[in-house]
Design an enzyme around this catalytic site. Sequence first.
Site, PDB file in Angstrom:
ATOM      1  N   GLY A  45       0.846  -1.186   0.000  1.00 25.99           N
ATOM      2  CA  GLY A  45       0.000   0.000   0.000  1.00 25.99           C
ATOM      3  C   GLY A  45       0.881   1.235   0.000  1.00 25.99           C
ATOM      4  O   GLY A  45       2.000   1.198   0.511  1.00 25.99           O
ATOM      5  N   GLN A  50       2.969   9.927   1.396  1.00 27.74           N
ATOM      6  CA  GLN A  50       4.257   9.227   1.418  1.00 27.74           C
ATOM      7  C   GLN A  50       5.147   9.555   0.227  1.00 27.74           C
ATOM      8  O   GLN A  50       6.336   9.210   0.222  1.00 27.74           O
ATOM      9  CB  GLN A  50       4.041   7.711   1.472  1.00 27.74           C
ATOM     10  CG  GLN A  50       3.401   7.252   2.776  1.00 27.74           C
ATOM     11  CD  GLN A  50       3.249   5.747   2.801  1.00 27.74           C
ATOM     12  OE1 GLN A  50       2.302   5.213   2.231  1.00 27.74           O
ATOM     13  NE2 GLN A  50       4.192   5.067   3.432  1.00 27.74           N
ATOM     14  N   CYS A  95       5.574  -0.097   7.690  1.00 31.51           N
ATOM     15  CA  CYS A  95       5.254   1.049   6.845  1.00 31.51           C
ATOM     16  C   CYS A  95       6.490   1.435   6.043  1.00 31.51           C
ATOM     17  O   CYS A  95       7.595   1.480   6.601  1.00 31.51           O
ATOM     18  CB  CYS A  95       4.809   2.209   7.722  1.00 31.51           C
ATOM     19  SG  CYS A  95       4.361   3.686   6.804  1.00 31.51           S
ATOM     20  N   LEU A  96       6.321   1.710   4.755  1.00 33.98           N
ATOM     21  CA  LEU A  96       7.469   2.071   3.910  1.00 33.98           C
ATOM     22  C   LEU A  96       8.145   3.353   4.391  1.00 33.98           C
ATOM     23  O   LEU A  96       9.324   3.556   4.130  1.00 33.98           O
ATOM     24  CB  LEU A  96       7.024   2.228   2.443  1.00 33.98           C
ATOM     25  CG  LEU A  96       6.539   0.949   1.757  1.00 33.98           C
ATOM     26  CD1 LEU A  96       6.064   1.251   0.341  1.00 33.98           C
ATOM     27  CD2 LEU A  96       7.623  -0.121   1.738  1.00 33.98           C
ATOM     28  N   HIS A 137      -4.746   1.066   7.267  1.00 35.32           N
ATOM     29  CA  HIS A 137      -3.397   1.630   7.430  1.00 35.32           C
ATOM     30  C   HIS A 137      -3.186   2.801   6.456  1.00 35.32           C
ATOM     31  O   HIS A 137      -2.700   3.864   6.844  1.00 35.32           O
ATOM     32  CB  HIS A 137      -2.346   0.529   7.205  1.00 35.32           C
ATOM     33  CG  HIS A 137      -0.934   1.008   7.281  1.00 35.32           C
ATOM     34  ND1 HIS A 137      -0.076   0.665   8.309  1.00 35.32           N
ATOM     35  CD2 HIS A 137      -0.218   1.813   6.455  1.00 35.32           C
ATOM     36  CE1 HIS A 137       1.092   1.260   8.108  1.00 35.32           C
ATOM     37  NE2 HIS A 137       1.037   1.955   6.979  1.00 35.32           N
ATOM     38  N   GLU A 138      -3.578   2.601   5.193  1.00 33.50           N
ATOM     39  CA  GLU A 138      -3.386   3.660   4.188  1.00 33.50           C
ATOM     40  C   GLU A 138      -4.306   4.840   4.456  1.00 33.50           C
ATOM     41  O   GLU A 138      -3.926   5.994   4.259  1.00 33.50           O
ATOM     42  CB  GLU A 138      -3.604   3.113   2.770  1.00 33.50           C
ATOM     43  CG  GLU A 138      -2.628   2.020   2.358  1.00 33.50           C
ATOM     44  CD  GLU A 138      -1.177   2.369   2.642  1.00 33.50           C
ATOM     45  OE1 GLU A 138      -0.774   3.535   2.435  1.00 33.50           O
ATOM     46  OE2 GLU A 138      -0.433   1.481   3.097  1.00 33.50           O
ATOM     47  N   HIS A 141      -2.909   7.234   6.771  1.00 34.30           N
ATOM     48  CA  HIS A 141      -1.909   8.139   6.186  1.00 34.30           C
ATOM     49  C   HIS A 141      -2.543   9.432   5.689  1.00 34.30           C
ATOM     50  O   HIS A 141      -1.952  10.504   5.840  1.00 34.30           O
ATOM     51  CB  HIS A 141      -1.185   7.464   5.008  1.00 34.30           C
ATOM     52  CG  HIS A 141      -0.007   6.640   5.424  1.00 34.30           C
ATOM     53  ND1 HIS A 141       1.070   7.162   6.078  1.00 34.30           N
ATOM     54  CD2 HIS A 141       0.276   5.317   5.247  1.00 34.30           C
ATOM     55  CE1 HIS A 141       1.966   6.206   6.297  1.00 34.30           C
ATOM     56  NE2 HIS A 141       1.498   5.074   5.808  1.00 34.30           N
TER      57      HIS A 141
HETATM   58 NI    NI Z   1       2.387   3.178   5.867  1.00 36.28          NI
END
Ligand code: NI
Length: 183
Positions: A45, A50, A95-96, A137-138, A141
């Site tokens: 995701g 991000q 998370c990236l 989760h997304e 963000h």
């Molecule tokens: Ni994330």
Amino acid sequence: MIYPIVAYGDPVLRRKAQNVEPGQIDLIKLSQDMFDTMYAAHGVGLACPQIGLSLRMFVVDGKPMDESMVGFKKVFVNPKILSETGESWAFEEGCLSIPGIREDVQRNPVIRMRYLDEHWKEHEEEFDDLRARIIQHEYDHIEGVLFTDYLSGFKKRILKGKLTGITRGKVDIDYKMRFPLKT
Ligand code: NI
């Protein structure tokens, strides 16, 4: 085009993102770039903040995580979570933007969503299990929330040094990132 992924500590990750206005951006191009960026980083995701864009949009593709999610490749524009139900369950999230940290987070297993796709077509749909998890989760963000926010004060204190290190670029990763305090 592959974007550098914004690291923990950047204020854009803390901002409540703005709705995408009709015709504001090329959604097909941006979603393709976001998928390319996400795949290059081996994620499932990726949300606009991000990549430094404070817009309410994210992409998901659950296939790399679990075979049961083959075909769960979607673009969510101006999404709204209509309901979150069921008994909350723990799952280890990562998370990236926060490489090297994985922790259990509690979330409800079933969500009902309204969103636009990359063709500006409206959908109302229910998701459960890991699909719901990725979306929740997304969605966080675009609200300026990170999974580490859910951790106990004790856990947060343990991770503080590691999180500061991420902000400064002290990470071991194989994808492009942008660090707020890298000198
Ligand atoms: Ni994330």
